[in-house]
Design a protein around this motif. Structure first.
Motif, PDB file in Angstrom:
ATOM      1  N   CYS A 152      38.888  39.212  37.566  1.00  0.00           N
ATOM      2  CA  CYS A 152      37.700  39.558  36.767  1.00  0.00           C
ATOM      3  C   CYS A 152      37.035  40.806  37.346  1.00  0.00           C
ATOM      4  N   SER A 183      37.324  33.512  40.139  1.00  0.00           N
ATOM      5  CA  SER A 183      37.044  34.803  39.498  1.00  0.00           C
ATOM      6  C   SER A 183      38.110  35.854  39.760  1.00  0.00           C
ATOM      7  N   HIS A 234      31.912  39.674  37.595  1.00  0.00           N
ATOM      8  CA  HIS A 234      31.723  38.229  37.747  1.00  0.00           C
ATOM      9  C   HIS A 234      30.538  37.957  38.663  1.00  0.00           C
TER      10      HIS A 234
END
Length: 304
Positions: free
Chosen positions: A131, A128, A134
């Motif tokens: 991001c 992730s 997430h």
């Protein structure tokens, strides 16, 4: 060791899981030492603290991070902060997990759920990275969800308890569920003990083509679709023991997610779900490294 720098503080991490506990000593994501114990009663905390004592005497660490099964009180304004709440795990309800370590070690001690720790670790070092929004879901002894927004764990009155959401039952399934609080919530259907009860045998003995996996994929697929609709995550990582031992299940879950979304979200077809719903890049280290990230955060917050 390769990858270590003087800027990486030495952190001790404690992951308390439903079936096992792991203590980790690390600099950044580089694990230096690790010890494991089966999760028994609260006396397990004494065994972990003794191991940390030995490590601290040899090479003092700067902070401790705890990622624990729950539910936990994470409100620092609450006098019950750091205590286990109404967990069904025998002997653990009311245990002061944070205080057990904070009273023993003169270093900052952070605490969060084990699944939130895994979400944080995947955001820093894993699937992730990059991001803003997430999440990490674990399908193991229980079902948990950790949500991260802009690098911070999402907490409100409590931490997310999405494993206890109810989903529609598949036709013809008469299993009453194994959750002591809710019966057939998601955890009561697809958590490890629930699956064993549902299958009537050890999961290792259930073949991949058994119909139980079709039901599990349908149930997880509906749940994941609801999470996507509610959270709009850029990445949803799914880990835990059940998928560790049944990696092919993730593909079935993605198919069920696509069916549940029904083409409503533009651009989110089955192909796109391959990069949205993914296994942990950190593998089984996601949880232990999650505790390290929690410890790093506690150290930053303690510094002036």
């Amino acid at each position: 060791m390769a990858g270590l720098t003087d800027n990486d503080p030495l952190i001790a991490g404690v992951e308390l899981g439903g079936t096992k506990c792991i203590a980790t000593l690390a600099r950044g994501r580089t694990i230096l030492h690790q010890s494991r114990w089966p999760t028994q009663g609260p006396e397990t905390l004494d065994h972990i603290a003794a191991a940390l004592d030995r490590w601290h005497a040899q090479t003092p660490f700067a902070a401790i991070g705890i990622g624990s099964f729950g539910p936990l009180c994470l409100d620092r304004a609450n006098g019950h902060f750091g205590h286990m709440e109404n967990t069904p795990k025998p002997g653990w309800a009311g245990v002061d997990v944070h205080g057990h370590f904070a009273r023993r070690f003169a270093v900052p001690v952070g605490i969060d759920t084990d699944v939130t720790g895994a979400a944080l670790a995947e955001g820093v070092w894993g699937a992730s990275t990059g991001c803003a929004v997430h999440a990490y879901a674990t399908i193991g002894t229980g079902v948990g969800l950790g949500i991260v927004m802009d690098g911070k764990a999402v907490h409100g009155r409590l931490h997310p308890e999405a494993g206890h959401m109810r989903i529609r039952r598949t036709p013809g399934d008469g299993f009453s569920g194994a959750c002591p609080a809710h019966g057939d919530c998601l955890e009561g259907l697809v958590g490890g003990p629930a699956l064993a009860a549902r299958a009537g045998r050890a999961l290792a003995d259930v073949p991949d083509d058994d119909s139980i996996w079709q039901r599990v994929a349908a149930e997880l697929g509906e749940w994941v679709a609801m999470l996507i609709l509610c959270l709009s995550p850029q990445r949803l990582v799914i880990g835990g023991g059940v998928l560790d031992h049944r990696p092919a299940l993730l593909g079935r879950v993605r198919g069920a997610v696509a069916d549940n979304l029904g083409g409503y979200l533009a651009g989110l077809d089955l192909a796109a779900l391959q990069s949205l719903v993914v296994p942990p890049a950190l593998g089984r280290d996601a949880g232990p490294l999650g505790a390290i990230v929690i410890g790093q955060s506690a150290l930053r917050q303690a510094r002036p």
